[in-house]
Design an enzyme around this catalytic site. Sequence first.
Site, PDB file in Angstrom:
ATOM      1  N   ARG A 107     -19.252   5.891  11.231  1.00  0.00           N
ATOM      2  CA  ARG A 107     -20.004   5.874  12.483  1.00  0.00           C
ATOM      3  C   ARG A 107     -20.112   7.306  12.984  1.00  0.00           C
ATOM      4  O   ARG A 107     -19.143   8.074  12.920  1.00  0.00           O
ATOM      5  CB  ARG A 107     -19.313   5.014  13.546  1.00  0.00           C
ATOM      6  CG  ARG A 107     -19.466   3.504  13.347  1.00  0.00           C
ATOM      7  CD  ARG A 107     -20.903   3.024  13.560  1.00  0.00           C
ATOM      8  NE  ARG A 107     -21.046   1.585  13.383  1.00  0.00           N
ATOM      9  CZ  ARG A 107     -21.388   0.980  12.240  1.00  0.00           C
ATOM     10  NH1 ARG A 107     -21.616   1.698  11.153  1.00  0.00           N
ATOM     11  NH2 ARG A 107     -21.508  -0.324  12.175  1.00  0.00           N
ATOM     12  N   GLU A 137     -27.873   8.662  16.858  1.00  0.00           N
ATOM     13  CA  GLU A 137     -28.882   8.154  15.917  1.00  0.00           C
ATOM     14  C   GLU A 137     -29.753   7.027  16.485  1.00  0.00           C
ATOM     15  O   GLU A 137     -30.828   6.753  15.945  1.00  0.00           O
ATOM     16  CB  GLU A 137     -28.210   7.651  14.633  1.00  0.00           C
ATOM     17  CG  GLU A 137     -27.418   6.339  14.813  1.00  0.00           C
ATOM     18  CD  GLU A 137     -26.766   5.835  13.524  1.00  0.00           C
ATOM     19  OE1 GLU A 137     -26.109   6.628  12.834  1.00  0.00           O
ATOM     20  OE2 GLU A 137     -26.910   4.629  13.240  1.00  0.00           O
ATOM     21  N   HIS A 193     -28.580   6.290   7.909  1.00  0.00           N
ATOM     22  CA  HIS A 193     -27.805   5.037   7.957  1.00  0.00           C
ATOM     23  C   HIS A 193     -28.262   4.076   6.848  1.00  0.00           C
ATOM     24  O   HIS A 193     -28.725   2.967   7.112  1.00  0.00           O
ATOM     25  CB  HIS A 193     -27.923   4.369   9.332  1.00  0.00           C
ATOM     26  CG  HIS A 193     -26.697   3.570   9.685  1.00  0.00           C
ATOM     27  ND1 HIS A 193     -26.079   3.659  10.893  1.00  0.00           N
ATOM     28  CD2 HIS A 193     -25.979   2.675   8.963  1.00  0.00           C
ATOM     29  CE1 HIS A 193     -25.026   2.848  10.923  1.00  0.00           C
ATOM     30  NE2 HIS A 193     -24.944   2.242   9.747  1.00  0.00           N
TER      31      HIS A 193
HETATM   32  P1  NAD Z   1     -12.236  -2.259   7.544  1.00  0.00           P
HETATM   33  O1  NAD Z   1     -11.944  -2.905   8.855  1.00  0.00           O
HETATM   34  O2  NAD Z   1     -12.017  -3.038   6.291  1.00  0.00           O
HETATM   35  O3  NAD Z   1     -11.378  -0.906   7.417  1.00  0.00           O
HETATM   36  C1  NAD Z   1     -11.200  -0.008   8.458  1.00  0.00           C
HETATM   37  C2  NAD Z   1      -9.824   0.640   8.268  1.00  0.00           C
HETATM   38  O4  NAD Z   1      -9.662   1.635   9.265  1.00  0.00           O
HETATM   39  C3  NAD Z   1      -8.665  -0.357   8.408  1.00  0.00           C
HETATM   40  O5  NAD Z   1      -7.789  -0.243   7.311  1.00  0.00           O
HETATM   41  C4  NAD Z   1      -7.993   0.069   9.710  1.00  0.00           C
HETATM   42  O6  NAD Z   1      -6.575  -0.164   9.710  1.00  0.00           O
HETATM   43  C5  NAD Z   1      -8.322   1.546   9.722  1.00  0.00           C
HETATM   44  N1  NAD Z   1      -8.185   2.150  11.038  1.00  0.00           N
HETATM   45  C6  NAD Z   1      -8.367   1.593  12.267  1.00  0.00           C
HETATM   46  N2  NAD Z   1      -8.099   2.488  13.224  1.00  0.00           N
HETATM   47  C7  NAD Z   1      -7.749   3.639  12.590  1.00  0.00           C
HETATM   48  C8  NAD Z   1      -7.357   4.921  13.042  1.00  0.00           C
HETATM   49  N3  NAD Z   1      -7.254   5.182  14.348  1.00  0.00           N
HETATM   50  N4  NAD Z   1      -7.068   5.865  12.116  1.00  0.00           N
HETATM   51  C9  NAD Z   1      -7.139   5.589  10.793  1.00  0.00           C
HETATM   52  N5  NAD Z   1      -7.500   4.381  10.308  1.00  0.00           N
HETATM   53  C10 NAD Z   1      -7.791   3.429  11.205  1.00  0.00           C
HETATM   54  O7  NAD Z   1     -13.723  -1.728   7.646  1.00  0.00           O
HETATM   55  P2  NAD Z   1     -14.697  -1.342   6.441  1.00  0.00           P
HETATM   56  O8  NAD Z   1     -15.445  -2.549   6.019  1.00  0.00           O
HETATM   57  O9  NAD Z   1     -13.939  -0.554   5.445  1.00  0.00           O
HETATM   58  O10 NAD Z   1     -15.738  -0.415   7.214  1.00  0.00           O
HETATM   59  C11 NAD Z   1     -15.332   0.839   7.745  1.00  0.00           C
HETATM   60  C12 NAD Z   1     -16.402   1.339   8.680  1.00  0.00           C
HETATM   61  O11 NAD Z   1     -17.565   1.656   7.918  1.00  0.00           O
HETATM   62  C13 NAD Z   1     -16.895   0.307   9.698  1.00  0.00           C
HETATM   63  O12 NAD Z   1     -16.109   0.342  10.865  1.00  0.00           O
HETATM   64  C14 NAD Z   1     -18.313   0.715   9.964  1.00  0.00           C
HETATM   65  O13 NAD Z   1     -18.311   1.512  11.131  1.00  0.00           O
HETATM   66  C15 NAD Z   1     -18.686   1.580   8.774  1.00  0.00           C
HETATM   67  N6  NAD Z   1     -19.824   1.037   8.003  1.00  0.00           N
HETATM   68  C16 NAD Z   1     -20.906   1.839   7.788  1.00  0.00           C
HETATM   69  C17 NAD Z   1     -21.986   1.371   7.048  1.00  0.00           C
HETATM   70  C18 NAD Z   1     -23.191   2.220   6.760  1.00  0.00           C
HETATM   71  O14 NAD Z   1     -24.241   1.684   6.333  1.00  0.00           O
HETATM   72  N7  NAD Z   1     -23.151   3.527   6.912  1.00  0.00           N
HETATM   73  C19 NAD Z   1     -21.957   0.070   6.549  1.00  0.00           C
HETATM   74  C20 NAD Z   1     -20.821  -0.711   6.775  1.00  0.00           C
HETATM   75  C21 NAD Z   1     -19.757  -0.222   7.500  1.00  0.00           C
END
Ligand code: NAD
Length: 339
Positions: free
Chosen positions: A235, A264, A296
Site C-alpha cells: 500500500r 493514487e 496498482h
Molecule cells: P497477510 O495478512 O497474509 O500478511 C500480512 C502480514 O503482515 C502478516 O503476516 C502480518 O502479521 C504482518 N504485519 C502486520 N502488521 C505488521 C507490522 N506492523 N510490521 C510487520 N508486519 C506486520 O496479507 P497478504 O495477503 O500477504 O497481503 C499483504 C498486503 O499486500 C495487503 O495488506 C495489501 O495491502 C497488499 N496487496 C496489494 C496488492 C496489489 O495489487 N498491489 C494486491 C493484494 C494485496
Amino acid sequence: MRVAMYSTKPYDRRSFLAAANPAGHEFTFLEPRLTAETALLARDATAVCPFVNDDLSEPVLEALAAGGTRLIALRSAGFNNVDLKAAHRLGLAVARVPAYSPHAVAEFTLGLLLSLIRGIHRAYQRTRDGNFALDGLLGFDLHGRTVGVVGTGRIGALVARAFAAGFGCRVLAQDVAPDPALQALGVTYAELPRIMAEADILTLHCPLTPETWHLVRAETLALARPGLVLVNTSRGGLIDAEAAIEALKSGRLGGLAIDVYEQEADLFFEDLSNEILPDDVLARLLTFPNVLVTGHQAFFTREALAAIAATTIDNIGRFAAGQPLGAAGVTEAAVVPKT
Ligand code: NAD
C-alpha cells in the site's frame, strides 16, 4: 440480493458475469468510485462491492447504511480504506477476499525488482528505437545479496521463499508473527533498524495500519545502507514519497519500484495520458531513471480476477444466508496487530 459494484472496469464486469452465481445475486456495475457524492447510487442495494481506492470513511458508510446497505463486500484483500469502527457502529458487515492469488502479487514483485535493477523496461524502449547500447543498463546480481522483507504473510512469505530458496539471497524479515516455515528455510527475523542497516533490497508486504503508515520515512531511510533498492507492492501509505525523493537524490536509495502510491486514488486505474499530471510528487518520481512505477497492477492476473469474483459472490451468499463470513469477515480486531 442487490449488489452495487463501484469502480467497475470492463474486466471486473467480465469476471463477475463469468463467475458462478447460483443464488442469482443482481449486480449493478457502476463506473464511478465510491465517494460521499456517489453513495446515493447504491440506494436499495443490500450489498456494496468496492475496490481499493473507494472511500469507506464514516460519512460514506453513514450514507450507505441510510440507503439500506447491510454488507460491504470488498473485492480486495486490504481493508485499510474502511472505517471499521464506524461500520461496526452502523451495523454494516464487512467482508474481503483474503487470498485471491498471493502468487500474482509475489510474482509481480519479483518482476518489478528484476526490471528495475537490470533495466529491462528501459531496454524494451531502447531496442524499439534501434538503440542496442548497454550504457546505463548496468545491473547487479541478486544472488548473495541481503533482502529485507517486511510482512511475511501470504504474499511476503512467497517473496521471502523465492529470494531465499530461488535466488540464493540472505533474507532478513520483520513481522509481528514470525513464520517457522520460513525460519526453517534460513530466513532470519530481525527488527527494522538492523534490516535497514544490512539490506541491499527492501520489499514491503505488511498491511497499511496506523502502526505501519510511513514505515519508510526520512528517519528510517537514514539508517539504510547507501544504494538500497526499495520495492512496494503493498500500500502506498507505507512510504513517505517525499522522503523517498530526497533519498533518491542523495543516493541513499539506489532504486525504487512501486506499484502503489499514497495519493493514487485520483490517478491509478485511469488513462490520464492526455492530461496534465496534477501530482507533483509522482511527477518528480517519474523523472528518475532508477524509479519504476506501475499503476496498482500486481493483483491483475486471470486467476486473481476469477478468484476475486468467486470469493466475493460466496461472501455475499453467506451473508444473505445468515452464515458466518469466516476468514473473509473483517472486524475491528483485524486492525490490531497479532502479538
Ligand atoms: P497477510 O495478512 O497474509 O500478511 C500480512 C502480514 O503482515 C502478516 O503476516 C502480518 O502479521 C504482518 N504485519 C502486520 N502488521 C505488521 C507490522 N506492523 N510490521 C510487520 N508486519 C506486520 O496479507 P497478504 O495477503 O500477504 O497481503 C499483504 C498486503 O499486500 C495487503 O495488506 C495489501 O495491502 C497488499 N496487496 C496489494 C496488492 C496489489 O495489487 N498491489 C494486491 C493484494 C494485496
